[in-house]
Scaffold this active site. Sequence first.
Site, mmCIF file in Angstrom:
data_model
loop_
_atom_site.group_PDB
_atom_site.id
_atom_site.type_symbol
_atom_site.label_atom_id
_atom_site.label_comp_id
_atom_site.label_asym_id
_atom_site.label_seq_id
_atom_site.Cartn_x
_atom_site.Cartn_y
_atom_site.Cartn_z
ATOM 1 N N GLN A 133 54.283 46.002 16.167
ATOM 2 C CA GLN A 133 54.275 47.458 16.067
ATOM 3 C C GLN A 133 53.062 48.093 16.760
ATOM 4 O O GLN A 133 51.935 47.595 16.669
ATOM 5 C CB GLN A 133 54.301 47.856 14.582
ATOM 6 C CG GLN A 133 55.562 47.335 13.901
ATOM 7 C CD GLN A 133 55.722 47.775 12.456
ATOM 8 O OE1 GLN A 133 56.247 47.005 11.658
ATOM 9 N NE2 GLN A 133 55.291 48.971 12.101
ATOM 10 N N HIS B 215 57.693 50.301 19.160
ATOM 11 C CA HIS B 215 57.742 49.098 18.313
ATOM 12 C C HIS B 215 58.750 48.104 18.893
ATOM 13 O O HIS B 215 59.859 48.492 19.291
ATOM 14 C CB HIS B 215 58.192 49.449 16.893
ATOM 15 C CG HIS B 215 57.172 50.201 16.082
ATOM 16 N ND1 HIS B 215 55.890 50.433 16.509
ATOM 17 C CD2 HIS B 215 57.264 50.758 14.850
ATOM 18 C CE1 HIS B 215 55.239 51.106 15.565
ATOM 19 N NE2 HIS B 215 56.053 51.316 14.556
ATOM 20 N N THR C 145 48.341 68.545 13.146
ATOM 21 C CA THR C 145 47.295 68.070 14.065
ATOM 22 C C THR C 145 47.359 66.561 14.296
ATOM 23 O O THR C 145 46.671 66.036 15.161
ATOM 24 C CB THR C 145 45.895 68.417 13.494
ATOM 25 O OG1 THR C 145 45.855 67.910 12.145
ATOM 26 C CG2 THR C 145 45.639 69.913 13.486
ATOM 27 N N GLY C 146 48.185 65.846 13.511
ATOM 28 C CA GLY C 146 48.202 64.371 13.572
ATOM 29 C C GLY C 146 49.103 63.840 14.666
ATOM 30 O O GLY C 146 49.692 64.582 15.458
ATOM 31 N N MET C 147 49.196 62.523 14.678
ATOM 32 C CA MET C 147 49.956 61.803 15.701
ATOM 33 C C MET C 147 51.432 62.236 15.720
ATOM 34 O O MET C 147 51.981 62.575 16.758
ATOM 35 C CB MET C 147 49.851 60.314 15.346
ATOM 36 C CG MET C 147 50.317 59.383 16.381
ATOM 37 S SD MET C 147 49.182 59.296 17.727
ATOM 38 C CE MET C 147 47.777 58.571 16.967
ATOM 39 N N CYS D 295 59.385 54.072 10.718
ATOM 40 C CA CYS D 295 59.665 53.885 12.155
ATOM 41 C C CYS D 295 60.349 52.551 12.473
ATOM 42 O O CYS D 295 61.327 52.500 13.226
ATOM 43 C CB CYS D 295 58.369 54.027 12.938
ATOM 44 S SG CYS D 295 56.941 53.317 12.122
ATOM 45 N N ASN E 42 58.333 54.666 18.319
ATOM 46 C CA ASN E 42 58.014 54.857 16.901
ATOM 47 C C ASN E 42 57.685 56.288 16.517
ATOM 48 O O ASN E 42 58.001 56.706 15.392
ATOM 49 C CB ASN E 42 56.868 53.942 16.473
ATOM 50 C CG ASN E 42 55.643 54.098 17.325
ATOM 51 O OD1 ASN E 42 55.691 53.845 18.530
ATOM 52 N ND2 ASN E 42 54.543 54.515 16.739
ATOM 53 N N SER F 176 40.972 71.675 9.061
ATOM 54 C CA SER F 176 41.560 72.328 10.242
ATOM 55 C C SER F 176 41.980 73.770 9.973
ATOM 56 O O SER F 176 42.079 74.570 10.913
ATOM 57 C CB SER F 176 42.806 71.562 10.701
ATOM 58 O OG SER F 176 42.520 70.202 10.877
ATOM 59 N N ARG G 186 61.167 59.044 -0.186
ATOM 60 C CA ARG G 186 62.352 58.420 0.441
ATOM 61 C C ARG G 186 63.296 57.730 -0.527
ATOM 62 O O ARG G 186 64.504 57.745 -0.327
ATOM 63 C CB ARG G 186 61.901 57.364 1.462
ATOM 64 C CG ARG G 186 61.386 57.940 2.748
ATOM 65 C CD ARG G 186 61.010 56.814 3.700
ATOM 66 N NE ARG G 186 60.205 57.304 4.796
ATOM 67 C CZ ARG G 186 59.249 56.601 5.397
ATOM 68 N NH1 ARG G 186 58.979 55.372 5.007
ATOM 69 N NH2 ARG G 186 58.565 57.130 6.386
HETATM 70 P P1 NAP Z 1 47.728 61.167 11.258
HETATM 71 O O1 NAP Z 1 47.662 61.099 12.728
HETATM 72 O O2 NAP Z 1 46.609 60.587 10.472
HETATM 73 O O3 NAP Z 1 47.910 62.731 10.829
HETATM 74 C C1 NAP Z 1 47.831 63.152 9.502
HETATM 75 C C2 NAP Z 1 48.054 64.678 9.422
HETATM 76 O O4 NAP Z 1 48.031 65.071 8.048
HETATM 77 C C3 NAP Z 1 46.988 65.500 10.120
HETATM 78 O O5 NAP Z 1 47.564 66.685 10.606
HETATM 79 C C4 NAP Z 1 46.013 65.852 8.986
HETATM 80 O O6 NAP Z 1 45.311 67.066 9.193
HETATM 81 C C5 NAP Z 1 46.997 66.048 7.849
HETATM 82 N N1 NAP Z 1 46.340 65.826 6.547
HETATM 83 C C6 NAP Z 1 45.594 64.758 6.159
HETATM 84 N N2 NAP Z 1 45.167 64.925 4.884
HETATM 85 C C7 NAP Z 1 45.637 66.121 4.474
HETATM 86 C C8 NAP Z 1 45.519 66.871 3.287
HETATM 87 N N3 NAP Z 1 44.834 66.420 2.224
HETATM 88 N N4 NAP Z 1 46.115 68.095 3.234
HETATM 89 C C9 NAP Z 1 46.833 68.563 4.274
HETATM 90 N N5 NAP Z 1 46.980 67.897 5.449
HETATM 91 C C10 NAP Z 1 46.384 66.704 5.533
HETATM 92 O O7 NAP Z 1 49.047 60.462 10.691
HETATM 93 P P2 NAP Z 1 50.512 60.263 11.395
HETATM 94 O O8 NAP Z 1 50.603 58.983 12.103
HETATM 95 O O9 NAP Z 1 50.853 61.527 12.109
HETATM 96 O O10 NAP Z 1 51.434 60.047 10.105
HETATM 97 C C11 NAP Z 1 51.757 61.118 9.262
HETATM 98 C C12 NAP Z 1 52.848 60.708 8.269
HETATM 99 O O11 NAP Z 1 54.011 60.279 8.983
HETATM 100 C C13 NAP Z 1 52.441 59.550 7.352
HETATM 101 O O12 NAP Z 1 53.016 59.762 6.086
HETATM 102 C C14 NAP Z 1 53.070 58.355 8.041
HETATM 103 O O13 NAP Z 1 53.308 57.302 7.135
HETATM 104 C C15 NAP Z 1 54.370 58.956 8.573
HETATM 105 N N6 NAP Z 1 54.958 58.239 9.710
HETATM 106 C C16 NAP Z 1 54.222 57.952 10.815
HETATM 107 C C17 NAP Z 1 54.825 57.278 11.889
HETATM 108 C C18 NAP Z 1 54.080 56.945 13.149
HETATM 109 O O14 NAP Z 1 54.672 56.272 14.025
HETATM 110 N N7 NAP Z 1 52.827 57.363 13.323
HETATM 111 C C19 NAP Z 1 56.157 56.918 11.820
HETATM 112 C C20 NAP Z 1 56.895 57.231 10.682
HETATM 113 C C21 NAP Z 1 56.280 57.894 9.645
HETATM 114 P P3 NAP Z 1 43.768 67.121 9.679
HETATM 115 O O15 NAP Z 1 43.768 66.887 11.179
HETATM 116 O O16 NAP Z 1 43.361 68.510 9.332
HETATM 117 O O17 NAP Z 1 43.031 66.061 8.916
#
Ligand code: NAP
Length: 349
Positions: free
Chosen positions: A175, A241, A10-12, A148, A328, A38, A109
């Site tokens: 970023q 970025h 569901t996240g970004m 990223c 990113n 969710s 990692r």
């Molecule tokens: P985000 O938008 O906050 O999404 C987080 C996701 O994880 C949501 O689906 C959330 O579900 C789920 N979640 C949160 N707590 C949880 C739990 N306790 N149990 C199971 N699921 C859980 O974050 P994001 O930006 O997508 O980033 C996610 C990961 O990718 C992070 O580790 C981040 O460091 C990494 N990352 C991100 C980027 C970027 O550009 N954004 C780039 C490289 C790496 P709910 O909706 O149900 O809360």
Amino acid sequence: MIKVGVLGATGMVGQRFIEILDKHPDFDISALAASSKSAGKRYEDATTWYLENSMPESVKDIIVSETDPNAIDNNVEILFSSLPTEFAKVVEPKFGENFIVASNASAMRMVDDIPLVIPEVNPEFLDLIEVQQKNRGWNGFIVTNPNCSTIALALTLKPIHDNYNINRVHVSTMQAVSGAGYNGVPSMAIVDNLVPFISGEEEKMESETLHILGTINDGTIKDADFNLSASCNRVAVLDGHTESVFIDLDEDINILDLKNKMSNFKGLPQKLNLFSAPKNPVIVTEEENRPQPRMDRNAGNGMSITVGRLRKDKVFNNSFKYTLVGHNTVRGAAGASILNAELIVKELL
Ligand code: NAP
């Protein structure tokens, strides 16, 4: 079709996974998992959709599951993870026992037997999979991609590192807010503003870049032996970025030669013609006011890094500098894990 699932769906980054996987010729989205908040809901009801393209019809009715290996159908082979780091550290190893986990999270990692891979840069690190399965007695395994900002930098450093002796790299990042996730940066903090701190980001760039550009011998990795210092900033850009990169070499260089080496750089994904591989991992532009995130983040379907303003440093000897832009959440996150999975399917399954 290989059945795949998304953790953190569901996240970004989870949404980017779904957008790319929905059109993928080899992968079929069969499981979506997120937090207990969710779980049990239809994906459409559980998600605040952020992307410009609408939510694919194919996922709207999928019931989101708990992030628990027992909740995922055994026919699913690959799980793409975009879980928060702290949670990933606990659950990814549980999934690794029986599934292939291609993870974006930083939790695993830098673990000795977990490959941290950019397919154009260090595909040979996938040799660690055998070591990992032997060490842990797993049927599955975990493979990770860097963060990223590191992916964009490392892709541009690879053709330089392969052809010249790098002495020192300085990088300053600008970023996008999507890099912090949907709830990451409050609008009151970032509109009309810049935040000169991203927790842990500089350390990740400094360690992960040298690791990926290092060498592997008998399952042991030796980091690249130049110095790298990063300074990271959050800016009011949605996606993409930007990084200013300053490089000192041991020798003087011809900038035209360097441009050609960067533009002509190809890696294993290009040779294998993998579905998500861009024709050119690095695109060098001559326009004096490019690259810009809004104009260049989607180059190569978001999988190419655009380099511009490549020029000699007029102040320091044997030095040059450039600006890069990379997407990113595509090349820096979901697209990176998907390309890793494509390479694994082609080479190992
Ligand atoms: P985000 O938008 O906050 O999404 C987080 C996701 O994880 C949501 O689906 C959330 O579900 C789920 N979640 C949160 N707590 C949880 C739990 N306790 N149990 C199971 N699921 C859980 O974050 P994001 O930006 O997508 O980033 C996610 C990961 O990718 C992070 O580790 C981040 O460091 C990494 N990352 C991100 C980027 C970027 O550009 N954004 C780039 C490289 C790496 P709910 O909706 O149900 O809360």
